[in-house]
Motif scaffolding. Structure first.
Motif, mmCIF file in Angstrom:
data_model
loop_
_atom_site.group_PDB
_atom_site.id
_atom_site.type_symbol
_atom_site.label_atom_id
_atom_site.label_comp_id
_atom_site.label_asym_id
_atom_site.label_seq_id
_atom_site.Cartn_x
_atom_site.Cartn_y
_atom_site.Cartn_z
ATOM 1 N N ASP A 167 0.837 -1.215 0.000
ATOM 2 C CA ASP A 167 0.000 0.000 0.000
ATOM 3 C C ASP A 167 0.870 1.263 0.000
ATOM 4 O OD1 ASP A 167 -2.551 1.514 0.387
ATOM 5 O OD2 ASP A 167 -1.562 2.026 2.280
ATOM 6 N N ALA A 168 1.870 1.294 0.896
ATOM 7 C CA ALA A 168 2.729 2.478 0.977
ATOM 8 C C ALA A 168 3.526 2.657 -0.309
ATOM 9 C CB ALA A 168 3.678 2.353 2.163
ATOM 10 N N ARG A 169 4.009 1.554 -0.854
ATOM 11 C CA ARG A 169 4.770 1.622 -2.090
ATOM 12 C C ARG A 169 3.921 2.204 -3.222
ATOM 13 N NH1 ARG A 169 9.391 -0.827 -3.395
ATOM 14 N NH2 ARG A 169 9.223 -2.155 -1.538
ATOM 15 N N THR A 170 2.657 1.736 -3.293
ATOM 16 C CA THR A 170 1.762 2.222 -4.342
ATOM 17 C C THR A 170 1.511 3.711 -4.202
ATOM 18 O OG1 THR A 170 0.682 0.063 -4.486
ATOM 19 C CG2 THR A 170 -0.526 1.948 -5.376
ATOM 20 N N ARG A 171 1.275 4.157 -2.945
ATOM 21 C CA ARG A 171 1.006 5.588 -2.724
ATOM 22 C C ARG A 171 2.230 6.444 -3.064
ATOM 23 N NH1 ARG A 171 -0.249 6.513 2.851
ATOM 24 N NH2 ARG A 171 0.044 4.330 3.413
ATOM 25 N N VAL A 172 3.402 5.958 -2.710
ATOM 26 C CA VAL A 172 4.615 6.725 -3.012
ATOM 27 C C VAL A 172 4.836 6.814 -4.522
ATOM 28 C CG1 VAL A 172 7.143 6.698 -2.888
ATOM 29 C CG2 VAL A 172 5.782 6.293 -0.837
ATOM 30 N N LEU A 173 4.716 5.710 -5.229
ATOM 31 C CA LEU A 173 4.941 5.723 -6.676
ATOM 32 C C LEU A 173 3.902 6.580 -7.389
ATOM 33 C CD1 LEU A 173 5.961 2.000 -7.284
ATOM 34 C CD2 LEU A 173 7.439 4.012 -7.157
ATOM 35 N N THR A 174 2.651 6.563 -6.866
ATOM 36 C CA THR A 174 1.614 7.427 -7.445
ATOM 37 C C THR A 174 1.963 8.894 -7.232
ATOM 38 O OG1 THR A 174 -0.092 5.750 -7.073
ATOM 39 C CG2 THR A 174 -0.840 8.021 -7.385
ATOM 40 N N ALA A 175 2.451 9.228 -6.031
ATOM 41 C CA ALA A 175 2.828 10.612 -5.732
ATOM 42 C C ALA A 175 4.005 11.049 -6.602
ATOM 43 C CB ALA A 175 3.187 10.742 -4.253
ATOM 44 N N VAL A 176 4.958 10.146 -6.802
ATOM 45 C CA VAL A 176 6.104 10.461 -7.668
ATOM 46 C C VAL A 176 5.633 10.824 -9.069
ATOM 47 C CG1 VAL A 176 8.089 9.440 -8.847
ATOM 48 C CG2 VAL A 176 7.817 9.130 -6.382
ATOM 49 N N GLU A 177 4.699 10.020 -9.578
ATOM 50 C CA GLU A 177 4.196 10.280 -10.932
ATOM 51 C C GLU A 177 3.376 11.554 -10.990
ATOM 52 O OE1 GLU A 177 1.642 8.018 -14.449
ATOM 53 O OE2 GLU A 177 2.193 6.948 -12.612
ATOM 54 N N THR A 178 2.535 11.780 -9.975
ATOM 55 C CA THR A 178 1.676 12.967 -9.954
ATOM 56 C C THR A 178 2.492 14.256 -9.902
ATOM 57 O OG1 THR A 178 -0.093 11.740 -8.836
ATOM 58 C CG2 THR A 178 -0.151 14.150 -8.666
ATOM 59 N N LEU A 179 3.527 14.241 -9.073
ATOM 60 C CA LEU A 179 4.329 15.452 -8.880
ATOM 61 C C LEU A 179 5.470 15.595 -9.889
ATOM 62 C CD1 LEU A 179 4.614 15.351 -4.970
ATOM 63 C CD2 LEU A 179 3.092 16.779 -6.349
ATOM 64 N N GLY A 180 5.698 14.531 -10.677
ATOM 65 C CA GLY A 180 6.805 14.579 -11.635
ATOM 66 C C GLY A 180 8.150 14.624 -10.950
ATOM 67 N N TYR A 181 8.228 13.949 -9.780
ATOM 68 C CA TYR A 181 9.465 13.962 -9.010
ATOM 69 C C TYR A 181 10.539 13.116 -9.682
ATOM 70 C CZ TYR A 181 12.773 12.941 -5.260
ATOM 71 O OH TYR A 181 13.921 12.779 -4.522
ATOM 72 N N ARG A 182 11.764 13.664 -9.733
ATOM 73 C CA ARG A 182 12.902 12.916 -10.264
ATOM 74 C C ARG A 182 13.973 12.820 -9.189
ATOM 75 N NH1 ARG A 182 15.154 15.293 -15.617
ATOM 76 N NH2 ARG A 182 16.341 13.349 -15.472
ATOM 77 N N PRO A 183 14.310 11.609 -8.743
ATOM 78 C CA PRO A 183 15.380 11.473 -7.748
ATOM 79 C C PRO A 183 16.674 12.074 -8.281
ATOM 80 C CG PRO A 183 14.218 9.392 -8.061
ATOM 81 C CD PRO A 183 13.755 10.313 -9.147
ATOM 82 N N ASN A 184 17.399 12.781 -7.407
ATOM 83 C CA ASN A 184 18.644 13.393 -7.877
ATOM 84 C C ASN A 184 19.765 12.371 -7.969
ATOM 85 O OD1 ASN A 184 19.715 13.012 -5.293
ATOM 86 N ND2 ASN A 184 19.103 15.060 -4.605
ATOM 87 N N ALA A 185 20.910 12.843 -8.436
ATOM 88 C CA ALA A 185 22.026 11.919 -8.676
ATOM 89 C C ALA A 185 22.484 11.240 -7.399
ATOM 90 C CB ALA A 185 23.196 12.682 -9.309
ATOM 91 N N VAL A 186 22.435 11.966 -6.275
ATOM 92 C CA VAL A 186 22.871 11.366 -5.023
ATOM 93 C C VAL A 186 21.931 10.255 -4.608
ATOM 94 C CG1 VAL A 186 23.264 11.805 -2.579
ATOM 95 C CG2 VAL A 186 24.072 13.448 -4.279
ATOM 96 N N ALA A 187 20.612 10.496 -4.769
ATOM 97 C CA ALA A 187 19.654 9.446 -4.421
ATOM 98 C C ALA A 187 19.865 8.212 -5.284
ATOM 99 C CB ALA A 187 18.232 9.975 -4.594
ATOM 100 N N ARG A 188 20.080 8.404 -6.555
ATOM 101 C CA ARG A 188 20.320 7.252 -7.424
ATOM 102 C C ARG A 188 21.595 6.524 -7.029
ATOM 103 N NH1 ARG A 188 18.644 10.905 -11.345
ATOM 104 N NH2 ARG A 188 20.780 11.280 -12.038
ATOM 105 N N SER A 189 22.611 7.287 -6.605
ATOM 106 C CA SER A 189 23.871 6.647 -6.254
ATOM 107 C C SER A 189 23.736 5.782 -5.017
ATOM 108 C CB SER A 189 24.963 7.702 -6.035
ATOM 109 O OG SER A 189 24.761 8.390 -4.817
ATOM 110 N N LEU A 190 22.836 6.164 -4.118
ATOM 111 C CA LEU A 190 22.612 5.342 -2.935
ATOM 112 C C LEU A 190 22.079 3.978 -3.325
ATOM 113 C CD1 LEU A 190 21.016 7.987 -0.560
ATOM 114 C CD2 LEU A 190 23.340 7.054 -0.457
#
Length: 339
Positions: free
Chosen positions: A31-54
């Motif tokens: 449930d939490a995963r679905t809500r987070v991924l939906t929010a990412v898509e809705t807001l057009g959020y892009r993880p930055n390079a540091v987040a991807r590197s983690l």
């Protein structure tokens, strides 16, 4: 631009939960995963390079610390580095040390904080503390153009000794005997190597190099101007000024013209580091050309090999070459270069 906090608020979860979802951590509920991924898509959020590197432990980003971005040689070098890196799937972040060890350390620390995968460095001197620490800590690193003796770091550079000998032979053949040099900083390998190669070539042709004909520069135009003014004030000025980089050659030219003198009628001028505007001066300047584009590309390939675990790269020395024009008293002719 949406932040990770915005995503957390939109999904009704904590920032830590968003981070776990972005890093594909198995502890997050469906449930939490679905809500987070939906929010990412809705807001057009892009993880930055540091987040991807983690998540991946790689950023596919290289750091390039160059000595002086105002020097056309380093500008061309940076361009070739960026082009080769892009072709190999990497981005490049550039730091300009401005020939200052403290700025060099600042850029090295900043780039390492950005989790770059490896460093390309043209050292400003014998080694600033931060850069030495990074090299000794095993940071994937390649020196380009300049290097620090004693460090186990591959070096990609031009070997200008043969070209300097060709220049001295060329000047001797033109009848010049009093040759002066504006040397770069002795603390840099390029500065010391070029003056020693010049001295050796002079000795080979039986020409002395008195201390008065050695000007100490710093690879900046102003130092070239000051050294040339001192040469011209000598009781017996040199017949030729050889500047050990292009910016010092520009300063030398300014000093010559400020006295109302002409090149090569009153004094000859030659330079290390050929650059495009040398063909547009009157007369065009005889210079030693480095294979700048090849150096940048080879340095990137060596660093990427090290990052990606291929056999350790070896140091590379590519030959420089003399480009003869008309600033040393050559007869008007088509430009030619020694192979």
């Amino acid at each position: 631009m949406a932040s990770i906090k915005d995503v957390a608020a939109e999904a009704g979860v904590s920032v830590a939960t968003v981070s776990r979802v972005l890093n594909d951590h198995p502890s997050v509920s469906i449930d939490a995963r679905t809500r987070v991924l939906t929010a990412v898509e809705t807001l057009g959020y892009r993880p930055n390079a540091v987040a991807r590197s983690l998540r991946t432990e790689r950023t596919h980003t290289l750091g390039l610390v160059i000595s002086d971005v105002m020097n056309p040689y380093f500008t061309e070098l940076a361009r070739s580095v960026e082009e080769e890196a892009r072709a190999l799937g990497y981005s490049v972040i550039i730091g300009n040390a401005d020939e200052r060890p403290d700025l060099q350390d600042h850029h090295v620390r900043t780039l390492l904080d950005r989790r770059i995968d490896g460093l390309l460095v043209s050292p400003t001197d014998g080694g600033s503390p931060g850069m030495l620490d990074a090299a000794r800590a095993g940071t994937p690193m390649v020196f380009v153009d300049r290097w620090i003796p004693g460090l186990d770091v591959p070096v990609v550079r031009a070997d200008g000794r043969a070209a300097i000998r060709d220049l001295v032979a060329h000047l001797h053949g033109l009848g010049h005997r009093r040759l002066a040099i504006i040397a770069g900083p002795a603390a840099t390998t390029t500065g010391s190597e070029r003056v020693e190669a010049f001295r050796a070539a002079m000795a080979e042709y039986g020409m002395p190099l008195p201390d008065a004909y050695i000007g100490q520069g710093d690879f900046q135009a102003e130092s070239g101007r000051r050294a040339t003014e001192r040469f011209l004030a000598l009781p017996e000025p040199p017949e030729v000024v050889f500047a050990a980089d292009n910016l010092m050659a520009l300063g030398a030219l300014d000093a010559i013209r400020a006295r109302g003198m002409r090149v090569p009628d009153d004094i000859a001028l030659a330079a290390f580091d050929d650059i495009p505007w040398f063909v547009h001066t009157d007369p065009p300047i005889t210079a030693i050309a480095q294979p700048t584009g090849e150096l940048g590309r080879a340095a990137v390939r060596a660093l990427v090999d090290r990052i990606e675990g291929r056999p350790p790269p070896q140091s590379v020395a590519l030959p420089a070459r003399l480009v003869v024009r008309r600033s040393c008293g050559e007869a008007p002719a088509t430009e030619r270069s020694n192979p």
